[in-house]
Design a protein around this motif. Structure first.
Motif, PDB file in Angstrom:
ATOM      1  N   ASN A   1      39.273 -17.608 -20.422  1.00 56.02           N
ATOM      2  CA  ASN A   1      39.424 -18.491 -19.257  1.00 56.02           C
ATOM      3  C   ASN A   1      38.301 -18.333 -18.244  1.00 56.02           C
ATOM      4  N   THR A   2      37.219 -17.716 -18.663  1.00 53.74           N
ATOM      5  CA  THR A   2      36.068 -17.580 -17.783  1.00 53.74           C
ATOM      6  C   THR A   2      34.800 -17.922 -18.547  1.00 53.74           C
ATOM      7  N   VAL A   3      33.766 -18.369 -17.814  1.00 56.68           N
ATOM      8  CA  VAL A   3      32.467 -18.617 -18.447  1.00 56.68           C
ATOM      9  C   VAL A   3      31.547 -17.409 -18.260  1.00 56.68           C
ATOM     10  N   GLY A   4      32.063 -16.354 -17.618  1.00 59.63           N
ATOM     11  CA  GLY A   4      31.294 -15.125 -17.444  1.00 59.63           C
ATOM     12  C   GLY A   4      31.894 -13.998 -18.253  1.00 59.63           C
TER      13      GLY A   4
ATOM     14  N   ASP B   1      24.036 -22.439 -13.255  1.00 53.83           N
ATOM     15  CA  ASP B   1      25.290 -22.941 -12.677  1.00 53.83           C
ATOM     16  C   ASP B   1      26.470 -22.209 -13.316  1.00 53.83           C
ATOM     17  N   ARG B   2      26.430 -22.089 -14.642  1.00 53.43           N
ATOM     18  CA  ARG B   2      27.505 -21.408 -15.379  1.00 53.43           C
ATOM     19  C   ARG B   2      27.551 -19.923 -15.021  1.00 53.43           C
ATOM     20  N   TRP B   3      26.387 -19.291 -14.897  1.00 60.18           N
ATOM     21  CA  TRP B   3      26.347 -17.879 -14.524  1.00 60.18           C
ATOM     22  C   TRP B   3      26.975 -17.665 -13.148  1.00 60.18           C
ATOM     23  N   ALA B   4      26.685 -18.561 -12.218  1.00 57.16           N
ATOM     24  CA  ALA B   4      27.238 -18.432 -10.861  1.00 57.16           C
ATOM     25  C   ALA B   4      28.758 -18.565 -10.884  1.00 57.16           C
ATOM     26  N   ARG B   5      29.269 -19.509 -11.670  1.00 58.41           N
ATOM     27  CA  ARG B   5      30.724 -19.688 -11.768  1.00 58.41           C
ATOM     28  C   ARG B   5      31.366 -18.458 -12.409  1.00 58.41           C
ATOM     29  N   GLY B   6      30.747 -17.940 -13.450  1.00 57.56           N
ATOM     30  CA  GLY B   6      31.283 -16.758 -14.115  1.00 57.56           C
ATOM     31  C   GLY B   6      31.275 -15.545 -13.197  1.00 57.56           C
ATOM     32  N   ASN B   7      30.226 -15.410 -12.420  1.00 58.47           N
ATOM     33  CA  ASN B   7      30.120 -14.309 -11.465  1.00 58.47           C
ATOM     34  C   ASN B   7      31.259 -14.363 -10.451  1.00 58.47           C
ATOM     35  N   LEU B   8      31.492 -15.548  -9.876  1.00 58.80           N
ATOM     36  CA  LEU B   8      32.543 -15.696  -8.870  1.00 58.80           C
ATOM     37  C   LEU B   8      33.925 -15.489  -9.477  1.00 58.80           C
ATOM     38  N   GLU B   9      34.131 -15.994 -10.695  1.00 57.42           N
ATOM     39  CA  GLU B   9      35.427 -15.818 -11.359  1.00 57.42           C
ATOM     40  C   GLU B   9      35.755 -14.334 -11.541  1.00 57.42           C
TER      41      GLU B   9
END
Length: 475
Positions: A278-281, A327-335
């Protein structure tokens, strides 16, 4: 607005950005010092000993290399050939075809004479349905296993491989990566060089393979990328891996192992539930989970880091693909930060809670946002005629100069340590990239981070995105 109140606001903004900049300067100087000490220690420790003894030892542990593949038809045959050429006896290459829509599976079947086999699969394991498991008819490809399944994303593909593997360790890599022949020998040595702590994971440096000459799945000639976006990423990777992660590894506080080259204790990976789908990170998330698992049970452990140039990968040369990736790395980091927010300044987790997590929060997540806000404030203050020009010029010049010097140090330390790019022209080109990077490349990364955070915070639906491979150069 009252002039007195305006002056107070301006002073407050100036102080915030000044303090933030000073703290970053201090941390980057410490990072350079720690990474240098760590590199010297690693080189001295590994300057003796014969790695081939590990390969020949009957006690050498078994390893499964899991490589998810989605629409990798352009490079899949060459990449598998590279993985089958590693200098190690007891290992398996497991390629998970994650519902590719191109000819990835067909190319593997034709190149390696694959046939479908019967193998018992745990019906309770949560992953997308498996359509078939393939093995080669030839003994020379006996180490290769191909799993064909419905598309479920990279995490789902890796979890499928971890579940179906029966070996002690699993290596989770990107299928487009090329591993040098001795890679597994270094990995195994890292798992067994500790006597008092359990090594739960091993990560390493990722090198840029764009424009390098590849033949027969082997790296024949190292070349500087021709594409300028790739050059900037090479510089970025050099700073991040040679200095950044080496420094965090030195104080045993590394929170991320790149998904392109990460090896794990399979038993522990299964104990924490594998990768989070459920995460991209997912690469950062699994390290967090494994570290928490050991911390909460008061078990001695460590995460090892290998600075040797063992893994080479293709980076995006297209601006749109690069922005989607970051963009994906940033979303994964925040998740990941949100899921483990209870670690923030929590002494229960030692250096992870008191140092690593706060750094990741303030620098990896907050810094791009502050940069963006600062840019907007500069425009606003200029428009209102209240911009403090002496302070603005001074802090901008200081930050710009410091970033260049830090990049120069990363380049020169890499030359001293591993000397991958031996032409003077290449070194000068990288130094030129360092000079123009803050203006030409860094704003793109900040934009991508802002876009990723916006999508995550405002729940804009977005997935992994696609990365189109150009394929490695053979000329």
């Amino acid at each position: 607005m009252d002039n007195g109140l305006l002056d107070i606001i301006l002073d407050y903004v100036n102080i915030v950005f000044l303090v933030f900049s000073v703290v970053l300067f201090v941390m980057f100087i410490l990072m350079g010092y720690l990474s240098t000490r760590s590199s010297l220690h690693y080189q001295n420790k590994n300057s003796f000993g014969d790695l081939s003894k590990i390969m020949a030892s009957p006690l050498a542990p078994s390893i499964t290399i899991i490589a998810p593949a989605y629409n990798e038809g352009l490079t899949i045959v060459e990449n598998i050939r590279s993985l089958l050429s590693l200098r190690y006896v007891n290992y398996e290459v497991m390629v998970v075809n994650d519902g590719s829509k191109d000819d990835t599976l067909q190319k593997m079947i034709e190149a390696y004479d694959l046939i479908k086999i019967d193998q018992k699969i745990d019906p309770n394991w949560k992953s997308k349905p498996i359509r078939g498991i393939y093995k080669s008819k030839h003994r020379s490809f006996s180490k290769l296993t191909v799993i064909d399944k419905e598309n479920g994303g990279k995490s789902d593909a890796l979890n499928t491989g971890i579940q179906l593997s029966s070996n002690k360790y699993v290596g989770c890599i990107d299928v487009d990566c090329l591993l040098l022949p001795d890679a597994l020998l270094h990995v195994v040595k890292s798992f067994f060089q500790r006597s008092q702590k359990r090594v739960i994971a091993v990560g390493g440096v990722i090198r840029v393979a764009n424009s390098c000459r590849i033949s027969g799945g082997m790296l024949e000639e190292i070349r500087l990328p021709k594409n300028w976006l790739a050059k900037f990423q090479l510089l970025e990777y050099t700073r991040s891996f040679i200095l950044g992660r080496m420094a965090w590894g030195r104080i045993d506080s590394l929170l991320i192992i790149s998904g392109a080259f990460g090896f794990f204790d399979r038993e522990l990976a299964l104990a924490v539930g594998g990768y989070d789908t459920n995460t991209v990170g997912e690469d950062m998330e699994i390290v967090f989970k494994m570290r928490r698992y050991m911390h909460e049970r008061n078990l001695p452990y460590t995460v090892e880091y290998i600075p040797d140039p063992l893994c080479w990968t293709e980076v995006p040369e297209d601006l749109k693909i690069l922005v989607n990736q970051r963009d994906r790395w940033a979303r994964g980091n925040l998740e990941t930060l949100q899921k483990h927010k209870d670690m923030f300044f929590n002494p229960k987790y030692g250096r992870l809670g008191m140092l690593s997590y706060p750094y990741w929060f303030f620098y990896e997540w907050l810094a791009p946002i502050l940069e963006f806000i600062g840019f907007l404030l500069i425009i606003l203050f200029f428009y209102l005629g209240i911009l403090n020009w002496p302070f603005f010029v001074a802090i901008t010049f200081t930050i710009y100069t410091f970033s260049i010097m830090f990049s120069f140090y990363a380049i020169l330390w890499d030359v001293y340590s591993y000397n991958q790019y031996r032409k003077t022209k290449d070194i000068l080109l990288l130094m030129f990239c360092a000079i123009i990077e803050p203006i030409a490349f860094h704003p793109i990364i900040v934009y991508a981070a802002i876009r990723g955070n916006y999508k995550k915070l405002f729940k804009v639906k977005s997935g992994w995105g696609s990365q189109v491979r150009k394929g490695f150069s053979k000329a």
